[in-house]
Design a protein around this motif. Structure first.
Motif, mmCIF file in Angstrom:
data_model
loop_
_atom_site.group_PDB
_atom_site.id
_atom_site.type_symbol
_atom_site.label_atom_id
_atom_site.label_comp_id
_atom_site.label_asym_id
_atom_site.label_seq_id
_atom_site.Cartn_x
_atom_site.Cartn_y
_atom_site.Cartn_z
ATOM 1 N N PHE A 90 8.428 34.104 15.561
ATOM 2 C CA PHE A 90 9.091 35.187 14.844
ATOM 3 C C PHE A 90 8.238 35.561 13.628
ATOM 4 O O PHE A 90 7.935 34.714 12.788
ATOM 5 C CB PHE A 90 10.475 34.741 14.354
ATOM 6 C CG PHE A 90 11.459 34.437 15.448
ATOM 7 C CD1 PHE A 90 12.297 35.413 15.938
ATOM 8 C CD2 PHE A 90 11.538 33.157 15.992
ATOM 9 C CE1 PHE A 90 13.218 35.137 16.947
ATOM 10 C CE2 PHE A 90 12.455 32.867 16.996
ATOM 11 C CZ PHE A 90 13.292 33.859 17.479
ATOM 12 N N ALA A 151 13.201 40.593 14.140
ATOM 13 C CA ALA A 151 13.976 39.372 13.901
ATOM 14 C C ALA A 151 15.329 39.681 13.280
ATOM 15 O O ALA A 151 16.251 38.867 13.358
ATOM 16 C CB ALA A 151 13.189 38.421 12.998
ATOM 17 N N ASP A 152 15.471 40.870 12.687
ATOM 18 C CA ASP A 152 16.743 41.286 12.106
ATOM 19 C C ASP A 152 17.742 41.707 13.181
ATOM 20 O O ASP A 152 18.946 41.701 12.959
ATOM 21 C CB ASP A 152 16.490 42.443 11.138
ATOM 22 C CG ASP A 152 17.623 42.617 10.155
ATOM 23 O OD1 ASP A 152 18.195 41.602 9.711
ATOM 24 O OD2 ASP A 152 17.956 43.779 9.833
ATOM 25 N N PRO A 154 17.155 40.915 17.121
ATOM 26 C CA PRO A 154 16.300 40.563 18.254
ATOM 27 C C PRO A 154 16.854 41.056 19.584
ATOM 28 O O PRO A 154 18.057 41.037 19.828
ATOM 29 C CB PRO A 154 16.250 39.033 18.198
ATOM 30 C CG PRO A 154 17.458 38.625 17.416
ATOM 31 C CD PRO A 154 17.723 39.733 16.458
ATOM 32 N N GLY A 177 10.685 28.178 19.680
ATOM 33 C CA GLY A 177 10.604 29.234 18.681
ATOM 34 C C GLY A 177 9.975 28.697 17.408
ATOM 35 O O GLY A 177 10.191 27.538 17.041
ATOM 36 N N ALA A 179 9.204 29.837 13.281
ATOM 37 C CA ALA A 179 9.427 30.788 12.195
ATOM 38 C C ALA A 179 8.921 30.168 10.905
ATOM 39 O O ALA A 179 9.553 29.257 10.356
ATOM 40 C CB ALA A 179 10.901 31.151 12.081
ATOM 41 N N ARG A 252 21.192 34.070 13.785
ATOM 42 C CA ARG A 252 21.105 35.002 14.912
ATOM 43 C C ARG A 252 19.828 34.758 15.709
ATOM 44 O O ARG A 252 19.829 34.824 16.947
ATOM 45 C CB ARG A 252 21.147 36.440 14.415
ATOM 46 C CG ARG A 252 20.867 37.451 15.516
ATOM 47 C CD ARG A 252 20.776 38.877 14.982
ATOM 48 N NE ARG A 252 22.082 39.510 14.948
ATOM 49 C CZ ARG A 252 22.265 40.804 14.652
ATOM 50 N NH1 ARG A 252 21.230 41.561 14.361
ATOM 51 N NH2 ARG A 252 23.466 41.327 14.636
ATOM 52 N N CYS A 253 18.718 34.464 15.021
ATOM 53 C CA CYS A 253 17.460 34.179 15.731
ATOM 54 C C CYS A 253 17.582 32.934 16.596
ATOM 55 O O CYS A 253 17.055 32.884 17.723
ATOM 56 C CB CYS A 253 16.310 34.013 14.730
ATOM 57 S SG CYS A 253 15.800 35.539 13.915
#
Length: 514
Positions: A90, A151-152, A154, A177, A179, A252-253
């Motif tokens: 991300f 990413a806000d 996805p 993932g 980040a 959320r990610c």
């Protein structure tokens, strides 16, 4: 009392009120400023140093992540897993971490097939990565691909190179993932705890992009997702007179990552933040750090870990307090031997883990006080970090000419690794010149000339590059060519005293040559 019922996703999709009023933090127009800032070109953001990236863009942290990823894949992939695992980053930032990670994982597991997907919300940045020459070998091997991912918010991953589209549930193999310094810039909500009561801290932007600031306002809680409400209820039992952040954008990610595959997922998250309940105490309002018109927040890793665990996953946080960087690992989905992975991750994060390595880095900046052996050891511990070599450069050029041959051979070996780790991002550094200077200092003149040819090609009017070429050619006993290059250096910079001295030496060495 907390009001619950909605999901994280539905709360983030709410319609914001008019700017100027106090809003739920995740709905504030502050995030529009954030997007405008990060929509700028990469050299303007990272090449200029406006946003720090060295702590998460170096070979040491890439090695740590690759070892964690290798262990997760070893434990979670079965013999009948036909698909290759995918690794999704991300917010790829400079692109440097992706380059280093793929190199490290390929070296650790030579036979492993995987696809690393570098993402960003800016399509032009993704296109620039795909065209970066350093990625070309990995693209040809099928190890790396690129996709636009906000990413806000996805959504499906449309891979630029392969043309494939990855949608929720379309993968069966494990997914990882990554980040790095992303969650601290994504949407958060904020809550205040006092006397067993839970309130929401709303925010009103003050100022503009040039002089941003914010004001906080306490208000009754709005709707809160059930799984987040459960963690906040736990905090209400344990904490008092403090404000806590909920990284709802990061949550959320994690949901998006878990939804991509029918198998397990692992998220490796690195950021500034809090990893224990104790660290959440005594904050009347959150700390907000502005970077120009953008800002960042402390990530509540304790909340992330509790939220993942109550959803049936595994939240792994470092056992040591962090000075600059918290690295957490979060597993969702079926995972055999979670205790083994937990012990492995925590072991990778101590001693020479990313935070300790970064904390010790200032000690290495005083290279003049280090012995040559200590500088070589530091380069090895850094996994051959190009930025560290640049810091050592003046001292190395002083001490290497008189070093024993065995030390010069080791320096030569390390230089090859340093160059392999170099990923240009628009910084004002002539790395090829640095390599050529050191190779000349250890009398490896043919190799020095190869790098200096790259330097003068990219910097055709550089007096230092022309002078370095003259020095290397003199070492090769090509005096005529050396004089041509020293003359060129003096043409570019007539007052270049070292070049004037070298020209005099060349004239005296063999008058019959010219």
């Amino acid at each position: 009392m907390t009001v619950s019922g909605k999901s994280i996703e539905s709360l983030l999709d709410g319609v914001p009120e008019q700017p100027g009023t106090a809003l739920r933090l995740s709905e504030s127009p502050l995030w529009d400023r954030q997007r405008r800032f990060y929509d700028r070109g990469a050299p303007d953001i990272w090449g200029s140093g406006a946003v720090p990236h060295g702590i998460t863009g170096n070979p040491r942290i890439a090695s740590t992540y690759a070892r964690i990823a290798q262990e997760f894949l070893r434990a979670s992939m079965t013999a009948d897993t036909a698909e290759v695992p995918h690794i999704v980053e991300f917010g790829g930032g400079t692109g440097r971490f992706a380059y280093l990670f793929v190199r490290q994982l390929r070296a650790l597991a030579p036979g492993l097939r995987f696809t690393y997907v570098v993402t960003d919300f800016a399509a032009d940045r993704v296109q620039a990565w795909a065209a970066h020459p350093s990625y070309r070998p990995f693209i040809d091997e099928g190890l790396i691909d690129f996709a636009v991912l906000d990413a806000d918010n996805p959504g499906p991953l449309e891979l630029l190179v392969s043309g494939r589209t990855i949608t929720p549930g379309s993968l069966r193999a494990p997914v990882i993932g990554i980040a790095n310094y992303v969650f601290d810039t994504l949407r958060h909500d904020c809550f205040a705890l006092s006397g067993g009561d839970l309130m929401e801290l709303k925010v009103a932007p003050v100022g503009d992009d040039q002089e941003p600031s914010i004001e906080w306002e306490s208000a009754p809680c709005g709707e809160i997702a059930d799984d987040l409400a459960a963690v906040l209820d736990h905090y209400r039992d344990w904490l008092d007179d403090t404000a806590v952040l909920a990284p709802v954008g990061g949550m959320r990610c994690l949901e998006f990552l878990d939804d991509l595959t029918q198998g397990p997922s692992l998220a490796i998250i690195a950021d500034k933040g809090h990893r224990t309940r104790v660290e959440l105490c005594s904050y009347p309002s959150p700390s907000v750090v502005f970077h120009g018109s953008a800002f960042s927040l402390m990530v509540n890793f304790d909340l992330l870990a509790r939220w993942v665990r109550q959803r049936g996953g595994v939240g792994i946080l470092p056992t040591e307090p962090a000075n600059s960087l918290v690295v957490g690992a979060f597993v969702q989905g079926p995972m055999p031997e979670p205790e083994r992975l937990t012990a492995w991750v925590q072991d990778q994060l101590v001693d020479t883990g990313p935070d300790n390595a970064f904390s010790l880095r200032p000690l290495l900046s005083t290279a003049s006080s280090l012995s040559l052996e200590a500088m070589l050891a530091s380069l090895r511990l850094s996994r051959s970090d190009p930025t560290l070599l640049i810091e050592f450069l003046p001292t190395l050029l002083d001490v290497l000419p008189g070093a024993p041959e065995v030390v010069k051979n080791e320096m030569h070996r390390l230089l090859g690794q340093v160059w392999d780790n170099y990923f240009p991002i628009g910084e004002p550094i002539d790395m090829a010149l640095c390599m050529g200077l050191i190779l000349s200092a250890i009398q490896r003149f043919p190799d020095a000339i190869e790098f200096l040819e790259l330097s003068v090609k990219d910097h055709p009017e550089s007096a230092p590059a022309a002078f370095a070429m003259a020095v290397a050619l003199r070492g090769m006993r090509d005096l005529r060519a050396a004089r041509d290059w020293v003359d060129r250096a003096l043409e570019f910079e007539p007052g270049f005293s070292e070049a004037r001295s070298l020209r005099a030496m060349l004239a005296e060495s063999d008058a019959g040559v010219f």
